[in-house]
Design an enzyme around this catalytic site. Structure first.
Site, PDB file in Angstrom:
ATOM      1  N   HIS A   1       0.811  -1.225   0.000  1.00  0.00           N
ATOM      2  CA  HIS A   1       0.000   0.000   0.000  1.00  0.00           C
ATOM      3  C   HIS A   1       0.848   1.281   0.000  1.00  0.00           C
ATOM      4  O   HIS A   1       0.563   2.219   0.741  1.00  0.00           O
ATOM      5  CB  HIS A   1      -0.991  -0.019   1.174  1.00  0.00           C
ATOM      6  CG  HIS A   1      -0.327  -0.040   2.532  1.00  0.00           C
ATOM      7  ND1 HIS A   1      -0.833  -0.750   3.594  1.00  0.00           N
ATOM      8  CD2 HIS A   1       0.786   0.574   3.015  1.00  0.00           C
ATOM      9  CE1 HIS A   1      -0.064  -0.567   4.651  1.00  0.00           C
ATOM     10  NE2 HIS A   1       0.929   0.233   4.319  1.00  0.00           N
TER      11      HIS A   1
ATOM     12  N   HIS B   1      -1.769   4.649   9.769  1.00  0.00           N
ATOM     13  CA  HIS B   1      -0.403   5.167   9.920  1.00  0.00           C
ATOM     14  C   HIS B   1      -0.369   6.462  10.728  1.00  0.00           C
ATOM     15  O   HIS B   1       0.356   7.393  10.390  1.00  0.00           O
ATOM     16  CB  HIS B   1       0.220   5.423   8.551  1.00  0.00           C
ATOM     17  CG  HIS B   1       0.428   4.197   7.730  1.00  0.00           C
ATOM     18  ND1 HIS B   1      -0.589   3.530   7.097  1.00  0.00           N
ATOM     19  CD2 HIS B   1       1.563   3.509   7.429  1.00  0.00           C
ATOM     20  CE1 HIS B   1      -0.097   2.492   6.435  1.00  0.00           C
ATOM     21  NE2 HIS B   1       1.198   2.453   6.628  1.00  0.00           N
TER      22      HIS B   1
ATOM     23  N   HIS C   1       9.970  -4.040   3.981  1.00  0.00           N
ATOM     24  CA  HIS C   1      10.441  -2.669   3.788  1.00  0.00           C
ATOM     25  C   HIS C   1      10.774  -2.012   5.115  1.00  0.00           C
ATOM     26  O   HIS C   1      10.220  -2.355   6.142  1.00  0.00           O
ATOM     27  CB  HIS C   1       9.466  -1.810   2.979  1.00  0.00           C
ATOM     28  CG  HIS C   1       8.095  -1.539   3.552  1.00  0.00           C
ATOM     29  ND1 HIS C   1       7.190  -2.518   3.877  1.00  0.00           N
ATOM     30  CD2 HIS C   1       7.458  -0.372   3.825  1.00  0.00           C
ATOM     31  CE1 HIS C   1       6.050  -1.972   4.308  1.00  0.00           C
ATOM     32  NE2 HIS C   1       6.193  -0.659   4.300  1.00  0.00           N
TER      33      HIS C   1
ATOM     34  N   GLU D   1       4.061  -5.155   8.526  1.00  0.00           N
ATOM     35  CA  GLU D   1       2.703  -5.023   7.979  1.00  0.00           C
ATOM     36  C   GLU D   1       2.223  -6.334   7.341  1.00  0.00           C
ATOM     37  O   GLU D   1       1.032  -6.470   7.058  1.00  0.00           O
ATOM     38  CB  GLU D   1       2.663  -3.897   6.940  1.00  0.00           C
ATOM     39  CG  GLU D   1       2.818  -2.505   7.541  1.00  0.00           C
ATOM     40  CD  GLU D   1       2.890  -1.412   6.497  1.00  0.00           C
ATOM     41  OE1 GLU D   1       2.787  -0.241   6.863  1.00  0.00           O
ATOM     42  OE2 GLU D   1       3.066  -1.712   5.292  1.00  0.00           O
TER      43      GLU D   1
HETATM   44  C1  DHB Z   1       6.060   3.317   1.932  1.00  0.00           C
HETATM   45  C2  DHB Z   1       5.517   2.066   2.281  1.00  0.00           C
HETATM   46  C3  DHB Z   1       4.474   1.993   3.208  1.00  0.00           C
HETATM   47  O1  DHB Z   1       3.924   0.810   3.636  1.00  0.00           O
HETATM   48  C4  DHB Z   1       3.942   3.144   3.770  1.00  0.00           C
HETATM   49  O2  DHB Z   1       2.895   3.028   4.609  1.00  0.00           O
HETATM   50  C5  DHB Z   1       4.470   4.388   3.436  1.00  0.00           C
HETATM   51  C6  DHB Z   1       5.534   4.469   2.518  1.00  0.00           C
HETATM   52  C7  DHB Z   1       7.155   3.442   0.919  1.00  0.00           C
HETATM   53  O3  DHB Z   1       7.794   2.439   0.541  1.00  0.00           O
HETATM   54  O4  DHB Z   1       7.399   4.571   0.451  1.00  0.00           O
HETATM   55 FE    FE Z   2       2.506   1.159   5.384  1.00  0.00          FE
END
Ligand code: DHB
Ligand code: FE
Length: 284
Positions: free
Chosen positions: A12, A59, A195, A242
């Site tokens: 997302h 978030h 990530h 997540e």
């Molecule tokens: C990114 C990924 C995320 O899950 C998020 O909530 C905000 C930013 C990203 O990779 O930029």
């Molecule tokens: Fe996120």
């Protein structure tokens, strides 16, 4: 009784919203990501869900660090996007499926899940973008489904364990299947895959783990519950946790066999290893 017709789990990343707003779907950077959704669109045209139960993590938009529920269920009539910015067009409001929301709340609390119930709720990119990816016509025709949002805290420690999120997903699935209605329910889970946005490991991605995790959802769905939250952060990054939404969505399909209808994995979108999976209960 209501029927769960499948689960769609996807990343997302906010930049997706800007790519949609600028029509960059065919751009070389974005094409491998957006192309992944074509089989899901074909499936949705046949499967015709009425309702979506969507596991996602807020978030800091609806819940901030001062008040952070571990699990929260939306029971609002309507959900509006109030995202963090980017100057992109707003999506139309989402209609809530309040009967199912209260049914889920009652069933889950009866099963000892201590939920926060939200009769007002704004939603962020983690809900709006996956919905926009599944229904790209939403600007013209609106959303063809009503929603029940289920939030799992992955923003402020302590986080619920993978085992607990799996149990939540299982309980949601059982409650949906016990809902006296003819509705066709799609389960979604948004976030991940690996990530990390901050600190020394910013940009961290773990392809081997992500692919093993995706595979486990088909053949051994409890596999990821062997890991503690700290182990998951180590393996997938601070925001990679997540993936708990994927786990809850998969658990909602139940413990019978599932069929993998479609899968896509692409590195990177922004800082994220983007994943997409569509599963169906095999007996369907
Ligand atoms: C990114 C990924 C995320 O899950 C998020 O909530 C905000 C930013 C990203 O990779 O930029
Ligand atoms: Fe996120």
């Amino acid at each position: 009784m209501a029927q769960i017709i499948g689960s769609v789990t996807t990343s997302h990343v906010p930049a997706i919203g800007r790519a949609i707003a600028r029509n960059l779907q065919a751009d070389p950077y974005w094409k491998p990501f957006f192309d992944g959704f074509a089989p899901v669109h074909r499936w949705l045209r046949e499967a015709k869900p009425d309702v979506v139960v969507i596991f996602y993590n807020d978030h800091g938009l609806n819940f901030f660090l001062d008040k952070m529920p571990t699990f929260a269920v939306g029971a609002a009539a309507e959900y509006r996007n109030a995202d963090e910015g980017w100057g992109i067009p707003e999506v139309p409001p989402f209609k809530g499926e309040q009967k199912l929301a209260w049914h889920l709340i009652e069933q889950l609390i009866a099963r000892d899940f201590d939920l926060t119930t939200c009769q007002e709720m704004v939603v962020d990119h983690a809900l709006t973008l996956p919905m926009a990816l599944l229904w790209p016509d939403h600007e013209r025709s609106g959303w063809p489904v009503r929603i029940v949002p289920v939030c799992i805290n992955t923003v402020q420690f302590p986080l619920p364990s993978a085992k607990r999120c799996y149990a939540l997903g299982e309980a949601v699935g059982e409650a949906v299947r016990a809902w006296k209605s003819d509705e066709r329910v799609l389960v979604m889970g948004t976030g991940g895959l690996s990530h990390q946005l901050d600190g020394e490991r910013a940009g961290f991605i773990n392809k081997d783990f992500d692919l093993q995790f995706m595979e486990s959802l088909v053949h051994d769905p409890r596999w990821a519950t062997q890991y503690s939250i700290h182990e998951l952060v180590e393996k997938t990054g601070t925001q990679g946790v997540e993936l708990l939404m994927w786990l809850a969505a998969r658990a909602a399909l139940g413990n019978g066999p599932v069929k993998r209808v479609h899968q896509n994995y692409h590195i990177p979108i922004s800082n994220t290893a983007s994943g997409l999976m569509l599963l169906e209960p095999a007996a369907r």
